[in-house]
Write a protein that holds these residues in place. Structure first.
Motif, PDB file in Angstrom:
ATOM      1  N   UNK A   5       0.843  -1.208   0.000  1.00  0.00           N
ATOM      2  CA  UNK A   5       0.000   0.000   0.000  1.00  0.00           C
ATOM      3  C   UNK A   5       0.874   1.252   0.000  1.00  0.00           C
ATOM      4  N   UNK A   6       1.942   1.242   0.800  1.00  0.00           N
ATOM      5  CA  UNK A   6       2.832   2.398   0.868  1.00  0.00           C
ATOM      6  C   UNK A   6       3.481   2.657  -0.490  1.00  0.00           C
ATOM      7  N   UNK A   7       3.903   1.584  -1.145  1.00  0.00           N
ATOM      8  CA  UNK A   7       4.548   1.735  -2.454  1.00  0.00           C
ATOM      9  C   UNK A   7       3.563   2.321  -3.462  1.00  0.00           C
ATOM     10  N   UNK A   8       2.312   1.867  -3.417  1.00  0.00           N
ATOM     11  CA  UNK A   8       1.290   2.387  -4.342  1.00  0.00           C
ATOM     12  C   UNK A   8       1.015   3.865  -4.067  1.00  0.00           C
ATOM     13  N   UNK A   9       0.974   4.224  -2.785  1.00  0.00           N
ATOM     14  CA  UNK A   9       0.724   5.621  -2.397  1.00  0.00           C
ATOM     15  C   UNK A   9       1.849   6.527  -2.887  1.00  0.00           C
ATOM     16  N   UNK A  10       3.090   6.080  -2.709  1.00  0.00           N
ATOM     17  CA  UNK A  10       4.228   6.875  -3.166  1.00  0.00           C
ATOM     18  C   UNK A  10       4.218   7.028  -4.678  1.00  0.00           C
ATOM     19  N   UNK A  11       3.837   5.953  -5.373  1.00  0.00           N
ATOM     20  CA  UNK A  11       3.766   6.020  -6.836  1.00  0.00           C
ATOM     21  C   UNK A  11       2.723   7.045  -7.279  1.00  0.00           C
ATOM     22  N   UNK A  12       1.556   7.038  -6.602  1.00  0.00           N
ATOM     23  CA  UNK A  12       0.518   8.028  -6.916  1.00  0.00           C
ATOM     24  C   UNK A  12       1.019   9.442  -6.639  1.00  0.00           C
ATOM     25  N   UNK A  13       1.707   9.598  -5.516  1.00  0.00           N
ATOM     26  CA  UNK A  13       2.218  10.927  -5.119  1.00  0.00           C
ATOM     27  C   UNK A  13       3.198  11.451  -6.167  1.00  0.00           C
ATOM     28  N   UNK A  14       4.092  10.554  -6.655  1.00  0.00           N
ATOM     29  CA  UNK A  14       5.047  10.952  -7.693  1.00  0.00           C
ATOM     30  C   UNK A  14       4.307  11.392  -8.953  1.00  0.00           C
ATOM     31  N   UNK A  15       3.218  10.687  -9.283  1.00  0.00           N
ATOM     32  CA  UNK A  15       2.437  11.045 -10.459  1.00  0.00           C
ATOM     33  C   UNK A  15       1.750  12.390 -10.316  1.00  0.00           C
ATOM     34  N   UNK A  16       1.408  12.747  -9.087  1.00  0.00           N
ATOM     35  CA  UNK A  16       0.699  14.019  -8.853  1.00  0.00           C
ATOM     36  C   UNK A  16       1.633  15.217  -8.867  1.00  0.00           C
ATOM     37  N   UNK A  17       2.899  14.974  -8.523  1.00  0.00           N
ATOM     38  CA  UNK A  17       3.840  16.086  -8.454  1.00  0.00           C
ATOM     39  C   UNK A  17       4.102  16.645  -9.845  1.00  0.00           C
TER      40      UNK A  17
END
Length: 549
Positions: free
Chosen positions: A278-290
Motif C-alpha cells: 500500500x505504501x509503495x502504491x501511495x508513493x507512486x501516486x504521489x510521484x504522479x501528482x507532483x
C-alpha cells in the motif's frame, strides 16, 4: 446559605471547622477572643486583598474555605461562565483562599480564579456590614439601585441602558466627526495609497496558511519528486524490500507445510507485506501528482512576498493589515463625505435621544410610584428600632441630561428628631444611628435582596437596652428570609438568635488559640450572664428572661 466555614492558621485560629444553620446566628465572646477572625475569613472569601501578617506565627500559610448552598445558582453560573469557568454542577459552591509567605491563590470549585473574579462572585454571596462599613448605603448610586430593586424596575432599566448606550455611542461618533481636523492633501494621498495597496492584494486571512503550504510544495517539487521516487524504488525496485519479502514469504510457506503450528506466529508477515505494498502504491501516486512548474512556483513566491511586505508595513499580523485598510477607508470616507455624514448622524442622534427619553419615562414612573412607599416602609422599620418620631424620605432629583441610571437621582434623607431638618444619610455623624438606618433599609428590602448571607459585625455598638433588643428582633426577622450572622456584645441580641456560638481564647502547649463552640441550655445561660456583667441570681434571672420573653 453558608453551610461550612473552614479556617486554618489564620491569626489565633489554628484550625476551625464550623457548620452553620439557617436563620439568625449569634456569635459572642470577650474582646480580643478572636471574633474578628471570622469576619476576616469572610472578607478573604469575598476577594479582599490578603495581608501576610494574618498567617499564624510559625506557619508558612493560612487558608479559608467556605461552602455555600445556593437556592438558584443561575446568577453565579453566569459570572463563572463569563470568567471562563464551568458552571456549578449542582447548587453547591466552594470558595477557597490560600495565603502563603510567597504566593497567594484562590479557587472556586477547585478551579483557580483571579482576585477580581472572586470579588465579583463574593458580592453575590455575602453582604457584610460593620460599625464603619456603610459606604455603600451612603452612595446615592447604591440608593438608586435599592429603589429600583424595590420598584421592580430592573427590566425597564435594562431597556433604558440599551438606548442610553446607543445614544452615547452615536453622540461620540458625531463629536468625533465634528472635531476632526481637516486633512492635508498629503494625508489624503497617503490614505488613498494605503487603501489601494491593501485592497488590490485581495487578502483573505484564511488563505494565508494554505498559500504558504502550496508555495513550499511548489518550490521544493524537485526534491520531493527525487525523495518520493527513491523511496518507491527502494520498496519495489530490483532487489527491493518487496522482492525480498516475497522470498521470505516462500520460505515461511515451506515452514508452514512442515509445521502448521507456526502459522499463527508468522501472520504478521502477511500484514507487513500488504502495508508496504500500500505504501509503495501511495508513493507512486504521489510521484504522479507532483508537477514541476517553475512559473507556478514563481507566482506563489511573489504572492507570499507581497503578503510579508504588507505585514511588515501594516502588521504584524494579516488581521492588522486588514484593520488598517478598514481604518483608512473610514477616515477617507469621513473626510470626503463629511457634510452628508454630519446630516445623517445628526438625524440618527435625534432619534437615539428620543428613544432614551421614551425608555426613561417608564423607569421614572416606576421610581415615582415606589419612592414614597419605600420611604414609608423604612420609616416604619426605624420606629421599631427606637426612632419613634423620626422622618425618612427618598426624594427624586431630576437630571437635565440622561445619565447611565436614568433621568433622575435619589438622595435618602433622614431626620431622627422632630422639628429638625432632614439631612442626607452621609451627613449623619452617629455610627449608632447610621447602623440602625442601614438595618431598617435592609429590612425594608429583604424580599428584593437575593444575597444568601448577611453579616452584621457589632452594628449594635453605641446602643443598649430595649433598642439593642429591637435590633436583635429586626435581625431575627431578616433571618426568616436570609441567613444572618450577628457578631455582638449585647445579650439582648444573642438571646434572640436561633443558634448561639461563643469564641474564646485558650492556651495549649504554651500557644494561644481561639476556638468556637455552640452554646445551648445552661451553657448559653452562663454566656448571657457573662455578657450581662457578672454572676448572681439577678443576672441569671435576667438571662433566663431574655431567652424566654
Amino acid at each position: 446559605m453558608l453551610t461550612l466555614l473552614k479556617i486554618r492558621n489564620l491569626a489565633l485560629v489554628h484550625e476551625l471547622v464550623w457548620e452553620l444553620g439557617s436563620g439568625l446566628i449569634g456569635v459572642t465572646g470577650e474582646t480580643g477572643a478572636g471574633k474578628s477572625v471570622i469576619v476576616g475569613a469572610l472578607k478573604l472569601i469575598l476577594g479582599e486583598r490578603a495581608d501576610k501578617s494574618l498567617i499564624r506565627t510559625g506557619e508558612d500559610s493560612c487558608s479559608v474555605e467556605a461552602v455555600f448552598e445556593l437556592s438558584d445558582p443561575a446568577e453565579i453560573n453566569a459570572i463563572l461562565e463569563d470568567g471562563g469557568l464551568d458552571a456549578c454542577d449542582d447548587t453547591q459552591l466552594i470558595v477557597r483562599r490560600v495565603i502563603g509567605t510567597t504566593v497567594n491563590r484562590q479557587f472556586v470549585n477547585d478551579s483557580p480564579v483571579t482576585l477580581s473574579l472572586l470579588k465579583k462572585i463574593g458580592e453575590h454571596l455575602v453582604d457584610l456590614h460593620g460599625p464603619h462599613d456603610h459606604q455603600s448605603l451612603l452612595s446615592t448610586d447604591r440608593q438608586l439601585s435599592m429603589l429600583d430593586a424595590y420598584a421592580g424596575a430592573e427590566s425597564a432599566l435594562t431597556a433604558y441602558r440599551q438606548t442610553y448606550r446607543a445614544w452615547r455611542e452615536k453622540s461620540a461618533e458625531l463629536d468625533e466627526l465634528r472635531h476632526a481636523e481637516s486633512a492635508s492633501e498629503q494625508e489624503l494621498d497617503l490614505l488613498r495609497y494605503q487603501l489601494e495597496e491593501i485592497s488590490n492584494a485581495n487578502l483573505k486571512p484564511e488563505d494565508e496558511s494554505d498559500l504558504e503550504d502550496r508555495w513550499r510544495r511548489a518550490s521544493n517539487a524537485s526534491r520531493l519528486l527525487e525523495s518520493a521516487s527513491a523511496a518507491a524504488a527502494a520498496l519495489n525496485g530490483e532487489d527491493g524490500i518487496l522482492e525480498k519479502l516475497g522470498e521470505i514469504q516462500r520460505l515461511v510457506r515451506d515452514l508452514q507445510k512442515l509445521d502448521p503450528s507456526i502459522t499463527e506466529r508468522t501472520g504478521s508477515l502477511e500484514t507487513a507485506t500488504l502495508e508496504l505494498q500500500d505504501l509503495e502504491a501511495t508513493l507512486a501516486d504521489y510521484v504522479g501528482e507532483l508537477e514541476i512548474d517553475p512559473a507556478e512556483a514563481a507566482g506563489l513566491e511573489e504572492r507570499v512576498n507581497l503578503i510579508e511586505t504588507l505585514k511588515r508595513k501594516y502588521g504584524p499580523s494579516l488581521q492588522d493589515v486588514l484593520a488598517r485598510r478598514d481604518a483608512a477607508a473610514t477616515r477617507l470616507d469621513n473626510i470626503e463625505n463629511r457634510t452628508e455624514k454630519l446630516e445623517t448622524l445628526e438625524k440618527e442622534l435625534a432619534a437615539a435621544r428620543s428613544a432614551v427619553e421614551g425608555s426613561a419615562k417608564t423607569v421614572t414612573a416606576a421610581r415615582k410610584k415606589a419612592a414614597p412607599k419605600l420611604a414609608k416602609e423604612i420609616a416604619a422599620q426605624l420606629k421599631d428600632l427606637g426612632f419613634k418620631q423620626s422622618s425618612f424620605e427618598a426624594p427624586l432629583l431630576s437630571l437635565t441630561e440622561p445619565g447611565s441610571q436614568g433621568m433622575e437621582s435619589v438622595d435618602f434623607q433622614f431626620g431622627p428628631n422632630p422639628g429638625e431638618p432632614l439631612l442626607p444619610l452621609r451627613q449623619i455623624a452617629s455610627s449608632g444611628e447610621i447602623s440602625r438606618v442601614m438595618l431598617a433599609v435592609k429590612s425594608a428590602l429583604a424580599d428584593q435582596d437575593a444575597t444568601p448571607l448577611m453579616v452584621f459585625d457589632e452594628i449594635d455598638a453605641n446602643v443598649g437596652g430595649e433598642i439593642a433588643r429591637a435590633v436583635g428582633r429586626k435581625m431575627a426577622a431578616l433571618g426568616t428570609r436570609h441567613q444572618v450572622l450577628a457578631i455582638t456584645h449585647f445579650p439582648q441580641v444573642a438571646a434572640i438568635a436561633a443558634h448561639h456560638f461563643v469564641v474564646e481564647k485558650e492556651v495549649t502547649g504554651g500557644r494561644t488559640r481561639s476556638r468556637l463552640y455552640q452554646v445551648t441550655g445552661e451553657t448559653r445561660v452562663q454566656e448571657l450572664v457573662r455578657m450581662l456583667g457578672g454572676g448572681g441570681e439577678q443576672a441569671r434571672a435576667m438571662a433566663v428572661s431574655l431567652l424566654n420573653p
